[in-house]
Design a protein around this motif. Structure first.
Motif, PDB file in Angstrom:
ATOM      1  N   ALA A 106     -25.481  -8.109 -11.742  1.00  0.00           N
ATOM      2  CA  ALA A 106     -24.602  -7.046 -11.264  1.00  0.00           C
ATOM      3  C   ALA A 106     -23.149  -7.343 -11.623  1.00  0.00           C
ATOM      4  CB  ALA A 106     -24.737  -6.878  -9.753  1.00  0.00           C
ATOM      5  N   GLY A 107     -22.444  -6.328 -12.100  1.00  0.00           N
ATOM      6  CA  GLY A 107     -21.041  -6.519 -12.460  1.00  0.00           C
ATOM      7  C   GLY A 107     -20.441  -5.233 -12.987  1.00  0.00           C
ATOM      8  N   GLY A 108     -19.211  -5.337 -13.442  1.00  0.00           N
ATOM      9  CA  GLY A 108     -18.527  -4.174 -13.994  1.00  0.00           C
ATOM     10  C   GLY A 108     -17.124  -4.552 -14.410  1.00  0.00           C
ATOM     11  N   HIS A 116      -0.119  -6.570 -15.180  1.00  0.00           N
ATOM     12  CA  HIS A 116       0.965  -6.186 -14.275  1.00  0.00           C
ATOM     13  C   HIS A 116       0.806  -4.767 -13.743  1.00  0.00           C
ATOM     14  CE1 HIS A 116       2.366  -4.830 -18.270  1.00  0.00           C
ATOM     15  NE2 HIS A 116       2.974  -3.855 -17.611  1.00  0.00           N
ATOM     16  N   GLU A 117      -0.127  -4.007 -14.328  1.00  0.00           N
ATOM     17  CA  GLU A 117      -0.394  -2.663 -13.835  1.00  0.00           C
ATOM     18  C   GLU A 117      -1.650  -2.593 -12.980  1.00  0.00           C
ATOM     19  OE1 GLU A 117      -0.505  -0.020 -17.134  1.00  0.00           O
ATOM     20  OE2 GLU A 117       1.576  -0.396 -17.737  1.00  0.00           O
ATOM     21  N   VAL A 118      -2.359  -3.708 -12.871  1.00  0.00           N
ATOM     22  CA  VAL A 118      -3.590  -3.743 -12.071  1.00  0.00           C
ATOM     23  C   VAL A 118      -3.219  -3.888 -10.598  1.00  0.00           C
ATOM     24  CG1 VAL A 118      -5.703  -5.020 -11.577  1.00  0.00           C
ATOM     25  CG2 VAL A 118      -4.949  -4.725 -13.949  1.00  0.00           C
ATOM     26  N   SER A 119      -3.704  -2.995  -9.784  1.00  0.00           N
ATOM     27  CA  SER A 119      -3.397  -3.051  -8.357  1.00  0.00           C
ATOM     28  C   SER A 119      -4.166  -4.187  -7.689  1.00  0.00           C
ATOM     29  CB  SER A 119      -3.773  -1.727  -7.686  1.00  0.00           C
ATOM     30  OG  SER A 119      -5.188  -1.576  -7.654  1.00  0.00           O
ATOM     31  N   PRO A 120      -3.651  -4.715  -6.584  1.00  0.00           N
ATOM     32  CA  PRO A 120      -4.393  -5.730  -5.838  1.00  0.00           C
ATOM     33  C   PRO A 120      -5.794  -5.257  -5.444  1.00  0.00           C
ATOM     34  CG  PRO A 120      -2.130  -5.651  -5.068  1.00  0.00           C
ATOM     35  CD  PRO A 120      -2.309  -4.494  -6.009  1.00  0.00           C
ATOM     36  N   ALA A 121      -5.918  -3.980  -5.109  1.00  0.00           N
ATOM     37  CA  ALA A 121      -7.231  -3.457  -4.712  1.00  0.00           C
ATOM     38  C   ALA A 121      -8.209  -3.482  -5.874  1.00  0.00           C
ATOM     39  CB  ALA A 121      -7.077  -2.028  -4.182  1.00  0.00           C
ATOM     40  N   GLU A 122      -7.734  -3.131  -7.089  1.00  0.00           N
ATOM     41  CA  GLU A 122      -8.615  -3.146  -8.254  1.00  0.00           C
ATOM     42  C   GLU A 122      -8.990  -4.564  -8.629  1.00  0.00           C
ATOM     43  OE1 GLU A 122     -10.745  -1.683 -11.692  1.00  0.00           O
ATOM     44  OE2 GLU A 122     -10.269  -1.004  -9.656  1.00  0.00           O
ATOM     45  N   TRP A 123      -8.021  -5.491  -8.569  1.00  0.00           N
ATOM     46  CA  TRP A 123      -8.328  -6.904  -8.823  1.00  0.00           C
ATOM     47  C   TRP A 123      -9.433  -7.380  -7.877  1.00  0.00           C
ATOM     48  CZ3 TRP A 123      -6.986 -11.009 -11.983  1.00  0.00           C
ATOM     49  CH2 TRP A 123      -7.370 -12.278 -11.524  1.00  0.00           C
ATOM     50  N   GLU A 124      -9.264  -7.104  -6.597  1.00  0.00           N
ATOM     51  CA  GLU A 124     -10.238  -7.555  -5.609  1.00  0.00           C
ATOM     52  C   GLU A 124     -11.603  -6.929  -5.859  1.00  0.00           C
ATOM     53  OE1 GLU A 124     -10.809  -7.729  -0.739  1.00  0.00           O
ATOM     54  OE2 GLU A 124      -8.940  -6.990  -1.618  1.00  0.00           O
ATOM     55  N   ARG A 125     -11.621  -5.647  -6.220  1.00  0.00           N
ATOM     56  CA  ARG A 125     -12.897  -4.963  -6.448  1.00  0.00           C
ATOM     57  C   ARG A 125     -13.664  -5.576  -7.611  1.00  0.00           C
ATOM     58  NH1 ARG A 125     -15.358  -0.996  -9.259  1.00  0.00           N
ATOM     59  NH2 ARG A 125     -13.615  -0.728 -10.703  1.00  0.00           N
ATOM     60  N   VAL A 126     -12.977  -5.861  -8.715  1.00  0.00           N
ATOM     61  CA  VAL A 126     -13.643  -6.397  -9.900  1.00  0.00           C
ATOM     62  C   VAL A 126     -14.104  -7.837  -9.667  1.00  0.00           C
ATOM     63  CG1 VAL A 126     -13.349  -7.000 -12.330  1.00  0.00           C
ATOM     64  CG2 VAL A 126     -12.415  -4.852 -11.471  1.00  0.00           C
ATOM     65  N   VAL A 127     -13.252  -8.642  -9.061  1.00  0.00           N
ATOM     66  CA  VAL A 127     -13.636 -10.028  -8.777  1.00  0.00           C
ATOM     67  C   VAL A 127     -14.763 -10.060  -7.750  1.00  0.00           C
ATOM     68  CG1 VAL A 127     -12.836 -12.224  -7.809  1.00  0.00           C
ATOM     69  CG2 VAL A 127     -11.387 -10.969  -9.414  1.00  0.00           C
ATOM     70  N   ASP A 128     -14.727  -9.143  -6.809  1.00  0.00           N
ATOM     71  CA  ASP A 128     -15.751  -9.074  -5.759  1.00  0.00           C
ATOM     72  C   ASP A 128     -17.145  -8.870  -6.337  1.00  0.00           C
ATOM     73  OD1 ASP A 128     -15.157  -9.604  -3.150  1.00  0.00           O
ATOM     74  OD2 ASP A 128     -15.357  -7.536  -2.466  1.00  0.00           O
ATOM     75  N   VAL A 129     -17.292  -7.893  -7.209  1.00  0.00           N
ATOM     76  CA  VAL A 129     -18.628  -7.580  -7.701  1.00  0.00           C
ATOM     77  C   VAL A 129     -19.103  -8.604  -8.731  1.00  0.00           C
ATOM     78  CG1 VAL A 129     -17.852  -6.017  -9.549  1.00  0.00           C
ATOM     79  CG2 VAL A 129     -20.128  -5.731  -8.540  1.00  0.00           C
ATOM     80  N   ASN A 130     -18.210  -9.110  -9.570  1.00  0.00           N
ATOM     81  CA  ASN A 130     -18.628 -10.015 -10.635  1.00  0.00           C
ATOM     82  C   ASN A 130     -18.777 -11.466 -10.192  1.00  0.00           C
ATOM     83  OD1 ASN A 130     -18.621  -8.408 -13.336  1.00  0.00           O
ATOM     84  ND2 ASN A 130     -16.755  -7.742 -12.301  1.00  0.00           N
ATOM     85  N   LEU A 131     -17.797 -11.970  -9.477  1.00  0.00           N
ATOM     86  CA  LEU A 131     -17.809 -13.389  -9.096  1.00  0.00           C
ATOM     87  C   LEU A 131     -18.303 -13.604  -7.676  1.00  0.00           C
ATOM     88  CD1 LEU A 131     -17.221 -16.339  -9.637  1.00  0.00           C
ATOM     89  CD2 LEU A 131     -14.804 -15.908  -9.123  1.00  0.00           C
ATOM     90  N   THR A 132     -17.682 -12.931  -6.713  1.00  0.00           N
ATOM     91  CA  THR A 132     -18.115 -13.116  -5.328  1.00  0.00           C
ATOM     92  C   THR A 132     -19.534 -12.599  -5.128  1.00  0.00           C
ATOM     93  OG1 THR A 132     -15.814 -12.862  -4.616  1.00  0.00           O
ATOM     94  CG2 THR A 132     -17.508 -12.724  -2.916  1.00  0.00           C
ATOM     95  N   GLY A 133     -19.894 -11.510  -5.827  1.00  0.00           N
ATOM     96  CA  GLY A 133     -21.262 -11.009  -5.753  1.00  0.00           C
ATOM     97  C   GLY A 133     -22.271 -12.042  -6.237  1.00  0.00           C
ATOM     98  N   ALA A 172     -11.170 -12.986 -15.912  1.00  0.00           N
ATOM     99  CA  ALA A 172     -11.038 -14.082 -14.950  1.00  0.00           C
ATOM    100  C   ALA A 172     -12.312 -14.259 -14.133  1.00  0.00           C
ATOM    101  CB  ALA A 172      -9.847 -13.818 -14.028  1.00  0.00           C
ATOM    102  N   ALA A 173     -12.893 -13.146 -13.699  1.00  0.00           N
ATOM    103  CA  ALA A 173     -14.104 -13.220 -12.883  1.00  0.00           C
ATOM    104  C   ALA A 173     -15.263 -13.823 -13.666  1.00  0.00           C
ATOM    105  CB  ALA A 173     -14.477 -11.830 -12.373  1.00  0.00           C
ATOM    106  N   LYS A 174     -15.425 -13.413 -14.923  1.00  0.00           N
ATOM    107  CA  LYS A 174     -16.529 -13.933 -15.723  1.00  0.00           C
ATOM    108  C   LYS A 174     -16.322 -15.402 -16.090  1.00  0.00           C
ATOM    109  CE  LYS A 174     -19.249 -10.333 -15.860  1.00  0.00           C
ATOM    110  NZ  LYS A 174     -20.516 -10.362 -15.072  1.00  0.00           N
ATOM    111  N   ALA A 175     -15.069 -15.816 -16.291  1.00  0.00           N
ATOM    112  CA  ALA A 175     -14.797 -17.236 -16.484  1.00  0.00           C
ATOM    113  C   ALA A 175     -15.202 -18.014 -15.233  1.00  0.00           C
ATOM    114  CB  ALA A 175     -13.321 -17.453 -16.796  1.00  0.00           C
ATOM    115  N   GLY A 176     -14.951 -17.415 -14.067  1.00  0.00           N
ATOM    116  CA  GLY A 176     -15.371 -18.035 -12.820  1.00  0.00           C
ATOM    117  C   GLY A 176     -16.877 -18.157 -12.707  1.00  0.00           C
TER     118      GLY A 176
END
Length: 266
Positions: A106-108, A116-133, A172-176
């Motif tokens: 699972a990922g995306g 610098h244009e990525v919002s904190p919410a988008e960063w958290e969402r992408v890291v959440d599904v790819n790495l934390t998931g 970053a998430a996939k490197a993690g």
């Protein structure tokens, strides 16, 4: 000559996931669906999950009706939701008694754009599904995996290796995921659990074909190409999940075709 010569059947059995119970997250489409199909065709019982029950129901119906030696159990699960993940683990153990193979697919990539244009919410969402998931699901299945041994295969990305402009959170998430793979391989080796990852390059999923303007599926017989098929990734995952990979752990295998620097095909 060695006193023990393996038969064709011996070789095939070690290269198979027949008789194993596998869990494939993100299994309703693309690479995940191809992995589930390959496992079922080989004779594995596969728990397929995604965030939408109707999507995994469709996969289960198609594969269960195909007269293949394995079977599919569809489970709705959001890998970022710990209650969902715990329910997935419970359903798997109740239905099959345990688990032999866990595929964290699972990922995306998210919306993309300069960091610098990525919002904190988008960063958290992408890291959440790819790495934390990946952490959530692996953590939930830790006890049944370590109890009897098994294999974990995590889907990373070449973006995690190179770091791709406009894909900061995903890279970053996939490197993690790769780093987590190596850590778990060290920690769980004594429990007879192998942990590996795949780093796919450009794979002809529906989204990638639309992005690159590719019509049809690439010819698997052609080596000199920049886009692969979901089945080619599934074949690598199947090998890593099988007993043929008994001395492979902590590794990241890259189905990418000829080496490149992860630049989009022209």
């Amino acid at each position: 000559m060695s006193a023990e010569i393996r038969t064709t059947e011996d070789v095939r059995n070690r290269s198979s996931v027949a008789g194993k119970t596998a869990v494939v997250t993100g299994g309703s489409s693309g690479i995940g669906r191809a992995i589930a199909a390959a496992f079922v065709a080989d004779g594995a019982d596969v728990v397929v999950c995604s965030r939408t029950q109707a999507d995994v129901d469709a996969v289960a119906e198609e594969l269960n009706d195909a007269d293949l030696p394995g079977s599919v159990l569809p489970v709705e699960c959001d890998v970022t939701d710990r209650d969902d993940v715990d329910a997935l683990a419970t359903a798997t153990v109740e239905e099959f008694g345990g688990v032999d193979v866990l595929v964290n697919n699972a990922g995306g990539a998210g919306e993309g754009g300069p960091l610098h244009e990525v919002s904190p919410a988008e960063w958290e969402r992408v890291v959440d599904v790819n790495l934390t998931g990946t952490y959530n699901v692996t953590h939930a299945f830790a006890d049944p995996l370590r109890e009897d041994g098994g294999a974990v295969v995590n889907t990373a990305s070449m973006a995690g290796r190179y770091g791709v402009a406009g894909m900061g959170p995903y890279s970053a998430a996939k490197a993690g995921v790769v780093s987590l793979t190596r850590t778990l391989a060290s920690e769980w080796a004594a429990d007879d659990v192998r942990v590996n990852a795949v780093n796919p390059g450009f794979i002809a999923t529906e989204g990638v074909r639309e992005w690159l303007g590719i019509e049809g599926i690439p010819d698997r017989e052609t080596v000199d190409r920049e886009v692969g098929t979901t089945e080619e990734v599934a074949d690598v995952v199947r090998f890593l999940a099988s007993d043929a990979a008994s001395f492979v752990t902590g590794q990241t295998v890259a189905p990418t075709g000829p080496p490149n620097l992860y630049t989009a095909p022209q």
